[in-house]
Structure formats: structure tokens, C-alpha cells
Motif scaffolding. Structure first.
Motif, PDB file in Angstrom:
ATOM      1  N   ARG A  49       0.699  -1.112   0.111  1.00 52.03           N
ATOM      2  CA  ARG A  49      -0.224  -0.042  -0.086  1.00 52.03           C
ATOM      3  C   ARG A  49       0.838   1.127  -0.180  1.00 52.03           C
ATOM      4  O   ARG A  49       1.907   1.370   0.705  1.00 52.03           O
ATOM      5  N   PRO A  50       0.296   2.438  -0.845  1.00 52.64           N
ATOM      6  CA  PRO A  50       1.331   3.452  -0.804  1.00 52.64           C
ATOM      7  C   PRO A  50       1.155   4.398   0.337  1.00 52.64           C
ATOM      8  O   PRO A  50       1.982   5.488   0.343  1.00 52.64           O
ATOM      9  N   GLY A  51       0.213   4.321   1.198  1.00 54.83           N
ATOM     10  CA  GLY A  51       0.086   5.226   2.383  1.00 54.83           C
ATOM     11  C   GLY A  51      -0.595   6.369   1.833  1.00 54.83           C
ATOM     12  O   GLY A  51      -0.610   7.340   2.791  1.00 54.83           O
ATOM     13  N   VAL A  52      -1.317   6.492   0.893  1.00 53.89           N
ATOM     14  CA  VAL A  52      -2.015   7.738   0.377  1.00 53.89           C
ATOM     15  C   VAL A  52      -3.378   7.292  -0.457  1.00 53.89           C
ATOM     16  O   VAL A  52      -3.247   6.286  -1.057  1.00 53.89           O
ATOM     17  N   HIS A  53      -4.310   8.040  -0.266  1.00 61.55           N
ATOM     18  CA  HIS A  53      -5.771   7.661  -1.134  1.00 61.55           C
ATOM     19  C   HIS A  53      -4.996   8.211  -2.745  1.00 61.55           C
ATOM     20  O   HIS A  53      -4.365   9.113  -2.885  1.00 61.55           O
ATOM     21  N   MET A  54      -5.497   7.279  -3.624  1.00 57.40           N
ATOM     22  CA  MET A  54      -5.132   7.939  -4.984  1.00 57.40           C
ATOM     23  C   MET A  54      -6.437   7.700  -5.788  1.00 57.40           C
ATOM     24  O   MET A  54      -7.046   6.739  -5.773  1.00 57.40           O
ATOM     25  N   GLN A  55      -6.842   8.768  -6.541  1.00 56.19           N
ATOM     26  CA  GLN A  55      -8.352   8.851  -6.918  1.00 56.19           C
ATOM     27  C   GLN A  55      -8.111   9.621  -8.395  1.00 56.19           C
ATOM     28  O   GLN A  55      -7.748  10.791  -8.148  1.00 56.19           O
ATOM     29  N   ALA A  56      -9.039   9.220  -9.348  1.00 55.49           N
ATOM     30  CA  ALA A  56      -9.010  10.237 -10.668  1.00 55.49           C
ATOM     31  C   ALA A  56     -10.457  10.513 -10.477  1.00 55.49           C
ATOM     32  O   ALA A  56     -10.815  11.485 -11.058  1.00 55.49           O
ATOM     33  N   ASP A  57     -11.578   9.697 -10.018  1.00 61.14           N
ATOM     34  CA  ASP A  57     -12.846   9.763 -10.209  1.00 61.14           C
ATOM     35  C   ASP A  57     -13.371  10.775  -8.911  1.00 61.14           C
ATOM     36  O   ASP A  57     -13.192  10.210  -7.738  1.00 61.14           O
ATOM     37  N   LEU A  58     -13.396  12.093  -9.242  1.00 62.46           N
ATOM     38  CA  LEU A  58     -13.799  12.855  -8.214  1.00 62.46           C
ATOM     39  C   LEU A  58     -15.184  12.741  -7.464  1.00 62.46           C
ATOM     40  O   LEU A  58     -15.375  12.890  -6.261  1.00 62.46           O
ATOM     41  N   THR A  59     -16.100  12.000  -8.193  1.00 59.75           N
ATOM     42  CA  THR A  59     -17.462  11.721  -7.714  1.00 59.75           C
ATOM     43  C   THR A  59     -17.057  10.501  -6.663  1.00 59.75           C
ATOM     44  O   THR A  59     -17.384  10.610  -5.490  1.00 59.75           O
ATOM     45  N   ARG A  60     -16.362   9.697  -6.899  1.00 60.40           N
ATOM     46  CA  ARG A  60     -16.182   8.475  -5.990  1.00 60.40           C
ATOM     47  C   ARG A  60     -15.168   9.067  -4.827  1.00 60.40           C
ATOM     48  O   ARG A  60     -15.488   8.729  -3.637  1.00 60.40           O
ATOM     49  N   LEU A  61     -14.119   9.973  -4.942  1.00 60.15           N
ATOM     50  CA  LEU A  61     -13.561  10.445  -4.026  1.00 60.15           C
ATOM     51  C   LEU A  61     -14.541  11.394  -2.980  1.00 60.15           C
ATOM     52  O   LEU A  61     -14.309  11.269  -1.759  1.00 60.15           O
ATOM     53  N   GLY A  62     -15.558  12.022  -3.311  1.00 57.47           N
ATOM     54  CA  GLY A  62     -16.448  12.903  -2.855  1.00 57.47           C
ATOM     55  C   GLY A  62     -17.304  12.002  -1.810  1.00 57.47           C
ATOM     56  O   GLY A  62     -17.546  12.168  -0.596  1.00 57.47           O
ATOM     57  N   ARG A  63     -17.760  10.688  -2.471  1.00 56.14           N
ATOM     58  CA  ARG A  63     -18.287   9.779  -1.676  1.00 56.14           C
ATOM     59  C   ARG A  63     -17.728   9.237  -0.408  1.00 56.14           C
ATOM     60  O   ARG A  63     -18.198   8.880   0.544  1.00 56.14           O
ATOM     61  N   ARG A  64     -16.333   8.859  -0.940  1.00 54.08           N
ATOM     62  CA  ARG A  64     -15.471   8.351   0.315  1.00 54.08           C
ATOM     63  C   ARG A  64     -15.451   9.288   1.678  1.00 54.08           C
ATOM     64  O   ARG A  64     -15.115   9.095   2.546  1.00 54.08           O
ATOM     65  N   MET A  65     -15.331  10.952   1.082  1.00 49.57           N
ATOM     66  CA  MET A  65     -15.154  11.781   1.981  1.00 49.57           C
ATOM     67  C   MET A  65     -16.158  12.020   3.096  1.00 49.57           C
ATOM     68  O   MET A  65     -16.199  12.170   4.068  1.00 49.57           O
ATOM     69  N   VAL A  66     -17.508  11.715   2.515  1.00 45.31           N
ATOM     70  CA  VAL A  66     -18.782  11.669   3.388  1.00 45.31           C
ATOM     71  C   VAL A  66     -19.154  10.562   4.130  1.00 45.31           C
ATOM     72  O   VAL A  66     -20.162  10.398   4.864  1.00 45.31           O
ATOM     73  N   ARG A  67     -18.465   9.411   3.792  1.00 43.67           N
ATOM     74  CA  ARG A  67     -18.696   8.062   4.354  1.00 43.67           C
ATOM     75  C   ARG A  67     -18.793   7.940   5.873  1.00 43.67           C
ATOM     76  O   ARG A  67     -19.528   7.649   6.452  1.00 43.67           O
ATOM     77  N   ASP A  68     -17.586   8.763   6.558  1.00 45.77           N
ATOM     78  CA  ASP A  68     -17.640   8.781   8.015  1.00 45.77           C
ATOM     79  C   ASP A  68     -17.778  10.273   8.464  1.00 45.77           C
ATOM     80  O   ASP A  68     -17.106  11.179   7.879  1.00 45.77           O
ATOM     81  N   GLU A  69     -18.348  10.505   9.802  1.00 51.05           N
ATOM     82  CA  GLU A  69     -18.366  11.587  10.289  1.00 51.05           C
ATOM     83  C   GLU A  69     -17.424  11.585  11.430  1.00 51.05           C
ATOM     84  O   GLU A  69     -17.851  10.906  12.446  1.00 51.05           O
ATOM     85  N   VAL A  70     -16.164  12.317  11.389  1.00 50.47           N
ATOM     86  CA  VAL A  70     -15.273  12.426  12.285  1.00 50.47           C
ATOM     87  C   VAL A  70     -15.134  13.733  12.972  1.00 50.47           C
ATOM     88  O   VAL A  70     -14.556  13.870  13.926  1.00 50.47           O
ATOM     89  N   LEU A  71     -15.647  14.954  12.348  1.00 47.68           N
ATOM     90  CA  LEU A  71     -15.283  16.330  12.924  1.00 47.68           C
ATOM     91  C   LEU A  71     -16.781  16.996  13.255  1.00 47.68           C
ATOM     92  O   LEU A  71     -17.690  16.715  12.436  1.00 47.68           O
ATOM     93  N   THR A  72     -16.748  17.456  14.282  1.00 53.29           N
ATOM     94  CA  THR A  72     -17.905  18.301  14.765  1.00 53.29           C
ATOM     95  C   THR A  72     -17.918  19.670  13.782  1.00 53.29           C
ATOM     96  O   THR A  72     -16.870  20.037  13.325  1.00 53.29           O
ATOM     97  N   ASP A  73     -19.063  20.307  13.954  1.00 56.18           N
ATOM     98  CA  ASP A  73     -19.014  21.673  13.147  1.00 56.18           C
ATOM     99  C   ASP A  73     -18.069  22.695  13.755  1.00 56.18           C
ATOM    100  O   ASP A  73     -17.484  23.433  13.187  1.00 56.18           O
ATOM    101  N   GLY A  74     -17.871  22.727  14.833  1.00 59.70           N
ATOM    102  CA  GLY A  74     -17.135  23.614  15.601  1.00 59.70           C
ATOM    103  C   GLY A  74     -15.539  23.223  15.148  1.00 59.70           C
ATOM    104  O   GLY A  74     -14.803  24.336  14.866  1.00 59.70           O
TER     105      GLY A  74
END
Length: 190
Positions: free
Chosen positions: A140-165
Motif C-alpha cells: 500500500r502506498p500510504g495515500v489515497h489515489m483517485q481520478a474519479d472525483l465523484t467517487r472521492l467525494g463519496r469517500r469523504m462523506v462516508r464517515d463523520e469524524v469532525l464536529t461543526d465547531g
């Protein structure tokens, strides 16, 4: 998605106008991410080397590095290789974009940690369309690699780890020009 553009340091730039060049990454991610996410272009807080872009939202902090290389790349036996079409063979490749992506994420993690904020940063290399990057399962390279921005956006919203503040405070660190009403209420009761 809320777009933040850096202040221009050029003598010829018109203040208050964002860069005129379209940002394909912002457009692609903007189709998936709502206004709970902030896209900060070229942040360089406290003298850090600029990062191509940072996305901050409930799904975490993502340091994005844009790659301009095309082709086929593969990691095996601890080394990177590039496909050479003229010889139809794999040749050694200096994985500079991958190293730069990993370091950008690490620098941002250290900055956020020193600022007392959640310091987990997902480093992501945005590849050009048609680029193929593979690796053996144990390489594994230790970074995410993505050319498909829709797929990357879906990955970004998959988990909630930060509060609004937390999102607001991280954005304020990356773009200090941004007014943040939740951090500075206009009345004593908020």
C-alpha cells in the motif's frame, strides 16, 4: 461545498476576485459535497509549504495533491515502476508525486496538532483521467489515489469524524480571512 481562494500576492491581481482558471477538482467535488464541506485552495498557514487544496468537513480533513503525470504505475517489491509502452516493460520510476502527497498530509497533520485541533489528515493524490496506479496487496502506498472525483467525494462523506465547531476552527486556521460567526458571536448570549 464552500470554496475558499487564497489572497493573491500578485501586483496585477484584482482584489476580491478568485483565480479565473477553473478548478476541475473543486467542480467535481462540488457535485457531491454540500455546504458542510470547505474547499481551501493553496493554503499555506504559518509559513507551511502550500498544499494544492484541502477539503475540511464532517468527513475529516483531506490534503489533496494534483498529479500531472499520465500512464500506468505499479508498486511491487517495495519499488515503484512505470509502464514503458515502447519497450512494453516496467521500468523504475521515482514516485515523486506520491512522496509529495504523503509529505503534504504529514505537514498539515503536524500543523493541526500544534494548533490543538484534531490532527488526522487523509492525504490524497488526484490522478489524471486514464492514469492507472496499482500495487500488490502488501505494498500500500500510504495515500489515497483517485481520478474519479465523484467517487472521492463519496469517500469523504462516508464517515463523520469532525464536529461543526472543529470544522470551523480548522477552516479558520487555513483561511484566516474567513469570518466565522460560530466562533465569534455578535451578542453576549450567542
Amino acid at each position: 461545498m464552500i470554496l475558499h481562494t487564497p489572497a493573491s500576492h500578485s501586483r496585477f491581481a484584482i482584489r476580491g476576485l478568485p483565480a479565473l482558471a477553473p478548478d476541475r477538482v473543486a467542480v467535481g467535488l462540488g457535485r457531491v459535497l454540500d455546504d458542510a464541506y470547505h474547499y481551501v485552495r493553496h493554503p499555506s498557514p504559518s509559513g507551511l509549504d502550500p498544499v494544492d487544496a484541502v477539503v475540511v468537513g464532517p468527513g475529516g480533513t483531506w490534503a489533496l495533491t494534483l498529479s500531472h503525470e499520465r500512464g500506468r504505475f505499479r508498486k511491487r517489491n517495495g519499488h515503484w515502476y512505470r509502464w514503458n509502452g515502447s519497450t512494453e516493460s516496467w521500468i523504475p520510476w521515482d514516485a515523486t508525486p506520491i512522496t509529495a502527497t504523503r509529505l503534504a498530509g504529514h505537514r498539515l497533520e503536524l500543523f493541526l496538532e500544534r494548533a490543538g485541533q484534531p490532527s488526522a489528515v487523509e492525504a490524497c493524490l488526484i490522478a489524471q483521467d486514464g492514469t492507472d496506479v496499482t500495487w500488490e496487496p502488501d505494498q500500500r502506498p500510504g495515500v489515497h489515489m483517485q481520478a474519479d472525483l465523484t467517487r472521492l467525494g463519496r469517500r469523504m462523506v462516508r464517515d463523520e469524524v469532525l464536529t461543526d465547531g472543529q470544522v470551523d476552527r480548522i477552516v479558520a486556521l487555513l483561511d484566516p480571512r474567513q469570518p466565522l460567526p460560530r466562533l465569534a458571536p455578535s451578542t453576549p448570549q450567542g
